[in-house]
Design a protein around this motif. Structure first.
Motif, PDB file in Angstrom:
ATOM      1  N   ASP A   1      64.780  59.239  47.237  1.00 53.90           N
ATOM      2  CA  ASP A   1      64.483  58.580  45.873  1.00 53.90           C
ATOM      3  C   ASP A   1      64.731  59.076  44.619  1.00 53.90           C
ATOM      4  N   ASN A   2      64.246  60.414  44.535  1.00 51.75           N
ATOM      5  CA  ASN A   2      64.169  61.132  43.371  1.00 51.75           C
ATOM      6  C   ASN A   2      65.541  61.669  42.895  1.00 51.75           C
ATOM      7  N   SER A   3      66.386  61.643  43.805  1.00 53.00           N
ATOM      8  CA  SER A   3      67.715  62.566  43.798  1.00 53.00           C
ATOM      9  C   SER A   3      68.509  61.961  42.796  1.00 53.00           C
ATOM     10  N   ARG A   4      69.340  62.700  42.120  1.00 54.17           N
ATOM     11  CA  ARG A   4      70.594  62.189  41.051  1.00 54.17           C
ATOM     12  C   ARG A   4      71.768  62.063  41.840  1.00 54.17           C
ATOM     13  N   PHE A   5      71.717  62.682  42.982  1.00 52.64           N
ATOM     14  CA  PHE A   5      73.256  62.686  43.492  1.00 52.64           C
ATOM     15  C   PHE A   5      72.832  61.947  45.199  1.00 52.64           C
ATOM     16  N   ILE A   6      73.959  61.334  45.400  1.00 56.53           N
ATOM     17  CA  ILE A   6      73.971  60.472  46.661  1.00 56.53           C
ATOM     18  C   ILE A   6      74.407  61.807  47.805  1.00 56.53           C
ATOM     19  N   SER A   7      73.817  61.650  48.969  1.00 54.94           N
ATOM     20  CA  SER A   7      74.306  62.687  49.926  1.00 54.94           C
ATOM     21  C   SER A   7      75.713  62.413  50.400  1.00 54.94           C
ATOM     22  N   ILE A   8      76.441  63.462  50.447  1.00 54.85           N
ATOM     23  CA  ILE A   8      77.881  63.394  51.014  1.00 54.85           C
ATOM     24  C   ILE A   8      77.794  62.902  52.399  1.00 54.85           C
ATOM     25  N   LEU A   9      76.862  63.362  53.117  1.00 56.60           N
ATOM     26  CA  LEU A   9      76.543  63.121  54.414  1.00 56.60           C
ATOM     27  C   LEU A   9      76.387  61.586  54.793  1.00 56.60           C
TER      28      LEU A   9
ATOM     29  N   LEU B   1      74.927  59.648  40.539  1.00 54.20           N
ATOM     30  CA  LEU B   1      74.235  58.152  40.413  1.00 54.20           C
ATOM     31  C   LEU B   1      74.383  57.717  38.758  1.00 54.20           C
ATOM     32  N   ARG B   2      74.211  58.874  38.044  1.00 54.90           N
ATOM     33  CA  ARG B   2      74.330  58.476  36.465  1.00 54.90           C
ATOM     34  C   ARG B   2      75.723  58.226  36.106  1.00 54.90           C
ATOM     35  N   ALA B   3      76.548  58.657  36.652  1.00 50.26           N
ATOM     36  CA  ALA B   3      78.149  58.318  36.323  1.00 50.26           C
ATOM     37  C   ALA B   3      78.624  57.028  36.881  1.00 50.26           C
ATOM     38  N   MET B   4      77.910  56.579  37.926  1.00 50.51           N
ATOM     39  CA  MET B   4      78.447  55.204  38.629  1.00 50.51           C
ATOM     40  C   MET B   4      78.418  53.972  37.670  1.00 50.51           C
ATOM     41  N   THR B   5      79.369  53.311  37.879  1.00 53.99           N
ATOM     42  CA  THR B   5      79.412  51.914  37.139  1.00 53.99           C
ATOM     43  C   THR B   5      78.622  50.885  37.800  1.00 53.99           C
ATOM     44  N   ALA B   6      78.158  49.766  37.260  1.00 55.83           N
ATOM     45  CA  ALA B   6      77.441  48.789  37.860  1.00 55.83           C
ATOM     46  C   ALA B   6      78.233  48.249  39.258  1.00 55.83           C
ATOM     47  N   GLU B   7      79.402  48.124  39.284  1.00 57.45           N
ATOM     48  CA  GLU B   7      80.014  47.861  40.712  1.00 57.45           C
ATOM     49  C   GLU B   7      79.640  48.911  41.618  1.00 57.45           C
ATOM     50  N   GLN B   8      80.090  50.048  41.515  1.00 58.00           N
ATOM     51  CA  GLN B   8      79.982  51.290  42.243  1.00 58.00           C
ATOM     52  C   GLN B   8      78.160  51.422  42.692  1.00 58.00           C
ATOM     53  N   LYS B   9      77.291  51.312  41.746  1.00 55.28           N
ATOM     54  CA  LYS B   9      75.884  50.988  42.272  1.00 55.28           C
ATOM     55  C   LYS B   9      75.558  50.118  43.113  1.00 55.28           C
ATOM     56  N   LEU B  10      76.237  48.891  43.033  1.00 55.38           N
ATOM     57  CA  LEU B  10      76.075  47.522  43.900  1.00 55.38           C
ATOM     58  C   LEU B  10      76.584  47.856  45.228  1.00 55.38           C
ATOM     59  N   ALA B  11      77.653  48.468  45.139  1.00 56.48           N
ATOM     60  CA  ALA B  11      78.310  48.944  46.511  1.00 56.48           C
ATOM     61  C   ALA B  11      77.585  50.093  47.452  1.00 56.48           C
ATOM     62  N   PHE B  12      76.936  50.963  46.529  1.00 62.52           N
ATOM     63  CA  PHE B  12      76.128  51.806  47.049  1.00 62.52           C
ATOM     64  C   PHE B  12      74.830  51.155  47.847  1.00 62.52           C
ATOM     65  N   GLU B  13      74.231  50.262  47.045  1.00 63.03           N
ATOM     66  CA  GLU B  13      73.202  49.437  47.533  1.00 63.03           C
ATOM     67  C   GLU B  13      73.459  48.726  48.715  1.00 63.03           C
ATOM     68  N   MET B  14      74.521  48.165  48.627  1.00 56.75           N
ATOM     69  CA  MET B  14      74.912  47.518  49.942  1.00 56.75           C
ATOM     70  C   MET B  14      74.960  48.295  51.045  1.00 56.75           C
ATOM     71  N   ALA B  15      75.821  49.335  50.883  1.00 56.20           N
ATOM     72  CA  ALA B  15      76.044  50.205  52.013  1.00 56.20           C
ATOM     73  C   ALA B  15      74.398  50.713  52.667  1.00 56.20           C
ATOM     74  N   ILE B  16      73.598  51.092  51.910  1.00 54.55           N
ATOM     75  CA  ILE B  16      72.181  51.490  52.205  1.00 54.55           C
ATOM     76  C   ILE B  16      71.698  50.184  52.912  1.00 54.55           C
ATOM     77  N   SER B  17      71.595  49.044  52.283  1.00 52.23           N
ATOM     78  CA  SER B  17      71.332  47.923  53.144  1.00 52.23           C
ATOM     79  C   SER B  17      71.754  47.889  54.440  1.00 52.23           C
ATOM     80  N   ALA B  18      73.171  47.752  54.469  1.00 55.16           N
ATOM     81  CA  ALA B  18      73.777  47.387  55.902  1.00 55.16           C
ATOM     82  C   ALA B  18      73.581  48.652  56.724  1.00 55.16           C
ATOM     83  N   ASN B  19      73.395  49.891  56.478  1.00 56.58           N
ATOM     84  CA  ASN B  19      72.869  51.008  57.233  1.00 56.58           C
ATOM     85  C   ASN B  19      71.534  50.691  57.937  1.00 56.58           C
ATOM     86  N   ALA B  20      70.677  50.303  56.925  1.00 57.20           N
ATOM     87  CA  ALA B  20      69.251  50.066  57.373  1.00 57.20           C
ATOM     88  C   ALA B  20      69.104  48.711  58.338  1.00 57.20           C
ATOM     89  N   LEU B  21      69.958  47.712  58.156  1.00 54.28           N
ATOM     90  CA  LEU B  21      69.928  46.539  59.190  1.00 54.28           C
ATOM     91  C   LEU B  21      70.547  47.089  60.306  1.00 54.28           C
TER      92      LEU B  21
END
Length: 290
Positions: free
Chosen positions: A6-14, A214-234
């Motif tokens: 949660d405190n990371s600036r970068f999304i894991s490549i993994l 994360l600091r370089a991501m657009t609003a659309e990219q951040k939304l895609a990232f959040e959706m990916a996390i949500s989908a993976n959690a589900l």
């Protein structure tokens, strides 16, 4: 291996998202070409990469075992299949063979079942955990050899990287492969650019790092990232539910067999690791069925 912080600036490549925007970036393959060259230990740069579509399902999530990632081909018609494995999977090598043989069979069919001049296939597995406990090296490359260690055939090459075995510090890192593995293993733990090793300024790595910043991501990219996390959690939640259902069936069968054998409630409870009430409920159901 924990890939979300949660405190990371970068999304894991993994992660599924991180892999998709780095290795699976179809708009800019700079990182992918250099990474594949390092992974196959080739001194020859890869000039172009084309992603293979429709023949194998790329970039889909399998939360139970890992992520099936990419299939692509370079300008010399060398074929690459890359599989990311995040959790323990004892049969991982068998799955790698399945993917490689799928590509092999596709080639043979397209060639009207001719076997000469077949393209090379590189099946690459990147694992967060160890699958070769007796091997110390984090990087292994395998082809068909005889008992004298002489190459019989190298048309199909299997490459594995076990991230857990990689322990080199930045001061000891020299090769592109080491730079790649270090980046994949540690990037998501970094919070500021002041912590960057010097080699993260190399163009191929810089481009990959930018994609997961994360600091370089657009609003659309951040939304895609959040959706990916949500989908993976589900997906994880659903998979855990399936596992619990399977365990319940196994326990029910164990208790049923034990009761039919004449074991006491206490013995059935200990054998299946369930409560006495669980055993009593099974016995009641068996009595009703008689």
């Amino acid at each position: 291996m924990e890939i979300y912080n949660d405190n990371s600036r970068f999304i894991s490549i993994l992660s599924d998202y991180g892999f998709k925007v780095t290795f699976g970036n179809e708009e800019d393959t700079t990182f992918l070409k250099k990474a594949l060259q390092a992974l196959i230990a080739s001194p020859i740069p890869i000039k172009t990469i084309e992603f293979i579509k429709n023949e194998m399902n790329a970039l889909t999530i399998d939360s139970r075992s890992g992520i099936y990632d990419i299939a692509c081909v370079d300008e010399n018609n060398n074929h690459f299949v890359v599989e990311m494995q995040l959790s323990d999977y004892p049969e991982f090598i068998q799955r790698m063979k399945f993917y490689a043989l799928h590509r092999f069979n596709t080639m043979v069919k397209k060639g009207a079942y001719r076997f000469e001049d077949l393209s090379k296939i590189y099946c690459i597995g990147i694992l967060a955990v160890n699958i070769f406990p007796s091997i110390n090296s984090f990087y292994n490359i395998a082809v068909l050899r005889n008992d004298h260690n002489e190459i019989i055939d190298d048309q199909m090459t299997f490459i594995t990287v076990e991230l857990a075995k990689f322990t080199k510090q930045t001061s000891d890192i020299q090769t592109d492969l080491e730079k790649l593995i270090y980046t994949m293993k540690t990037l998501h733990t970094v919070t500021e650019t002041s912590q960057f090793p010097a080699f993260w300024d190399e163009e191929w790595l810089k481009k990959a790092i930018h994609e997961v910043d994360l600091r370089a991501m657009t609003a659309e990219q951040k939304l895609a990232f959040e959706m990916a996390i949500s989908a993976n959690a589900l997906a994880v939640k659903n998979e855990n539910k399936k596992i619990e259902e399977i365990r319940l069936v196994d326990k029910t069968e164990t208790v049923t067999n034990a009761l039919n054998m004449g074991l006491t409630f206490e013995q059935c409870s200990m054998l299946a690791n369930v409560t006495l009430d669980f055993v009593k409920n099974i016995q009641e159901k068996l009595n009703k069925e008689k």
